[in-house]
Design an enzyme around this catalytic site. Structure first.
Site, PDB file in Angstrom:
ATOM      1  N   PRO A 275      38.055  33.368  24.016  1.00  0.00           N
ATOM      2  CA  PRO A 275      39.337  33.611  24.686  1.00  0.00           C
ATOM      3  C   PRO A 275      39.894  35.011  24.467  1.00  0.00           C
ATOM      4  CG  PRO A 275      39.620  32.175  22.771  1.00  0.00           C
ATOM      5  CD  PRO A 275      38.151  32.308  23.008  1.00  0.00           C
ATOM      6  N   ASN A 276      40.477  35.514  25.527  1.00  0.00           N
ATOM      7  CA  ASN A 276      41.182  36.807  25.564  1.00  0.00           C
ATOM      8  C   ASN A 276      40.260  38.024  25.498  1.00  0.00           C
ATOM      9  OD1 ASN A 276      43.896  35.731  25.712  1.00  0.00           O
ATOM     10  ND2 ASN A 276      43.556  35.019  23.619  1.00  0.00           N
TER      11      ASN A 276
ATOM     12  N   HIS B  90      32.719  40.080  15.367  1.00  0.00           N
ATOM     13  CA  HIS B  90      34.127  40.367  15.645  1.00  0.00           C
ATOM     14  C   HIS B  90      34.299  41.870  15.755  1.00  0.00           C
ATOM     15  CE1 HIS B  90      35.267  36.256  14.924  1.00  0.00           C
ATOM     16  NE2 HIS B  90      34.488  36.287  13.860  1.00  0.00           N
TER      17      HIS B  90
ATOM     18  N   ALA C  48      39.809  33.650  18.908  1.00  0.00           N
ATOM     19  CA  ALA C  48      40.686  32.836  18.056  1.00  0.00           C
ATOM     20  C   ALA C  48      40.089  31.472  17.735  1.00  0.00           C
ATOM     21  CB  ALA C  48      42.047  32.682  18.728  1.00  0.00           C
TER      22      ALA C  48
ATOM     23  N   ASN D 172      31.176  35.790  19.793  1.00  0.00           N
ATOM     24  CA  ASN D 172      32.510  36.160  19.341  1.00  0.00           C
ATOM     25  C   ASN D 172      33.420  35.089  19.915  1.00  0.00           C
ATOM     26  OD1 ASN D 172      35.002  37.136  18.706  1.00  0.00           O
ATOM     27  ND2 ASN D 172      34.691  39.182  19.560  1.00  0.00           N
TER      28      ASN D 172
ATOM     29  N   ASP E 170      30.528  22.238  15.699  1.00  0.00           N
ATOM     30  CA  ASP E 170      29.671  21.056  15.872  1.00  0.00           C
ATOM     31  C   ASP E 170      28.605  21.279  16.939  1.00  0.00           C
ATOM     32  OD1 ASP E 170      30.938  19.664  13.892  1.00  0.00           O
ATOM     33  OD2 ASP E 170      32.069  18.339  15.224  1.00  0.00           O
TER      34      ASP E 170
ATOM     35  N   ARG F 140      42.953  41.380   8.090  1.00  0.00           N
ATOM     36  CA  ARG F 140      44.070  40.986   8.944  1.00  0.00           C
ATOM     37  C   ARG F 140      44.811  39.782   8.367  1.00  0.00           C
ATOM     38  NH1 ARG F 140      42.153  40.759  14.948  1.00  0.00           N
ATOM     39  NH2 ARG F 140      44.426  40.633  15.193  1.00  0.00           N
TER      40      ARG F 140
ATOM     41  N   GLU G 174      27.501  35.697  14.282  1.00  0.00           N
ATOM     42  CA  GLU G 174      28.931  35.763  14.624  1.00  0.00           C
ATOM     43  C   GLU G 174      29.375  37.224  14.598  1.00  0.00           C
ATOM     44  OE1 GLU G 174      31.293  33.702  11.722  1.00  0.00           O
ATOM     45  OE2 GLU G 174      33.175  34.350  12.623  1.00  0.00           O
TER      46      GLU G 174
ATOM     47  N   HIS H  15      38.690  30.515  14.282  1.00  0.00           N
ATOM     48  CA  HIS H  15      39.523  30.055  13.169  1.00  0.00           C
ATOM     49  C   HIS H  15      40.022  28.633  13.354  1.00  0.00           C
ATOM     50  CE1 HIS H  15      39.375  34.368  12.767  1.00  0.00           C
ATOM     51  NE2 HIS H  15      40.113  34.531  13.853  1.00  0.00           N
TER      52      HIS H  15
ATOM     53  N   SER I 254      37.268  43.436  15.297  1.00  0.00           N
ATOM     54  CA  SER I 254      38.121  43.820  14.170  1.00  0.00           C
ATOM     55  C   SER I 254      37.541  43.230  12.882  1.00  0.00           C
ATOM     56  CB  SER I 254      39.543  43.299  14.400  1.00  0.00           C
ATOM     57  OG  SER I 254      39.543  41.879  14.466  1.00  0.00           O
TER      58      SER I 254
ATOM     59  N   ARG J  65      43.834  45.105  25.843  1.00  0.00           N
ATOM     60  CA  ARG J  65      44.462  44.264  24.825  1.00  0.00           C
ATOM     61  C   ARG J  65      44.486  44.959  23.462  1.00  0.00           C
ATOM     62  NH1 ARG J  65      41.189  39.358  21.976  1.00  0.00           N
ATOM     63  NH2 ARG J  65      42.943  38.513  20.808  1.00  0.00           N
TER      64      ARG J  65
ATOM     65  N   TYR K 173      41.300  46.497  18.931  1.00  0.00           N
ATOM     66  CA  TYR K 173      40.047  46.128  19.591  1.00  0.00           C
ATOM     67  C   TYR K 173      39.376  47.268  20.348  1.00  0.00           C
ATOM     68  CZ  TYR K 173      41.846  41.487  18.497  1.00  0.00           C
ATOM     69  OH  TYR K 173      42.336  40.384  17.830  1.00  0.00           O
TER      70      TYR K 173
ATOM     71  N   ARG L 239      43.212  34.454   9.781  1.00  0.00           N
ATOM     72  CA  ARG L 239      41.951  34.902  10.401  1.00  0.00           C
ATOM     73  C   ARG L 239      40.818  34.996   9.377  1.00  0.00           C
ATOM     74  NH1 ARG L 239      43.671  36.784  15.572  1.00  0.00           N
ATOM     75  NH2 ARG L 239      45.825  37.489  15.424  1.00  0.00           N
TER      76      ARG L 239
HETATM   77  C1  DQA Z   1      38.375  38.661  17.207  1.00  0.00           C
HETATM   78  C2  DQA Z   1      39.218  38.337  15.987  1.00  0.00           C
HETATM   79  C3  DQA Z   1      40.005  37.047  16.202  1.00  0.00           C
HETATM   80  O1  DQA Z   1      40.807  36.773  15.066  1.00  0.00           O
HETATM   81  C4  DQA Z   1      40.913  37.181  17.409  1.00  0.00           C
HETATM   82  O2  DQA Z   1      41.595  35.973  17.667  1.00  0.00           O
HETATM   83  C5  DQA Z   1      40.193  37.654  18.620  1.00  0.00           C
HETATM   84  C6  DQA Z   1      39.209  38.724  18.479  1.00  0.00           C
HETATM   85  C7  DQA Z   1      37.657  40.020  17.076  1.00  0.00           C
HETATM   86  O3  DQA Z   1      36.691  40.246  17.796  1.00  0.00           O
HETATM   87  O4  DQA Z   1      38.065  40.855  16.257  1.00  0.00           O
HETATM   88  O5  DQA Z   1      40.440  37.217  19.727  1.00  0.00           O
HETATM   89  O6  DQA Z   1      37.377  37.663  17.355  1.00  0.00           O
END
Ligand code: DQA
Length: 157
Positions: free
Chosen positions: A18-19, A108, A85, A82, A95, A115, A106, A88, A110, A26, A31, A119
């Site tokens: 998401p996002n 990220h 959110a 990635n 699962d 943070r 995995e 977390h 950031s 953003r 980011y 997170r």
């Molecule tokens: C993220 C870190 C997450 O905590 C956050 O909710 C994101 C981006 C990152 O790529 O740094 O959406 O996954």
């Protein structure tokens, strides 16, 4: 085995949660300025250099991400994820990765450990091969290298 060549190319699924469709616009202080299209473009270029196939999807929906993980079973050799959110919060994504026994890395953008404390916990970290966090868009490239290296060293047949 050194010098060994494989008939079938490794296939990597990249999942953006998401996002991440908002990357570039953003919170650029966190980011960066690189958008998702550019990330997918350089991942595809890197995949070509590495000699692997790569498919990338983004969704804001947890269930959609679960569906893609389930569908990856038998179709892809590993997942670069990635989960945004959902990292977390999502036992469902954990699962799905466990249930399909997909090898995953995995990533990220950031450094999630620098943070907010909420997170610092990832539902994916302890079932992943490893985690790369804090290198901006380059986290994806490093993650792809790590995943392909792992899969090549652990490939059967
Ligand atoms: C993220 C870190 C997450 O905590 C956050 O909710 C994101 C981006 C990152 O790529 O740094 O959406 O996954």
């Amino acid at each position: 085995m050194i010098g060994r060549t494989f008939v079938n190319k490794l296939s990597i699924l990249v999942l953006h949660g998401p996002n991440l469709n908002l990357l570039g616009k953003r919170e650029p202080n966190l980011y960066g300025n690189v958008n998702l299209e550019a990330i997918n473009r350089f991942l595809n270029e890197e995949a070509t250099r590495l000699g692997v196939n790569l498919t990338a999807h983004q969704s804001n929906q947890e269930g959609q991400l679960v569906d893609w993980i389930q569908q990856a079973w038998g179709q892809h050799d590993g997942i670069l994820i990635n989960a945004g959110a959902y990292t977390h919060t999502s036992i469902a994504i954990r699962d799905a990765l466990l249930g399909t026994k997909m090898a995953c890395v995995e990533v990220h953008l950031s450094n999630i450990y620098k943070r907010e404390s909420f997170r610092h916990h990832s539902y994916i970290a302890d079932i992943a091969i490893g985690q790369i966090s804090g290198f901006g868009a380059e986290s994806y490239r490093l993650g792809l290298w790590a995943l392909v290296d792992y899969l090549q060293k652990n490939r059967e047949g």
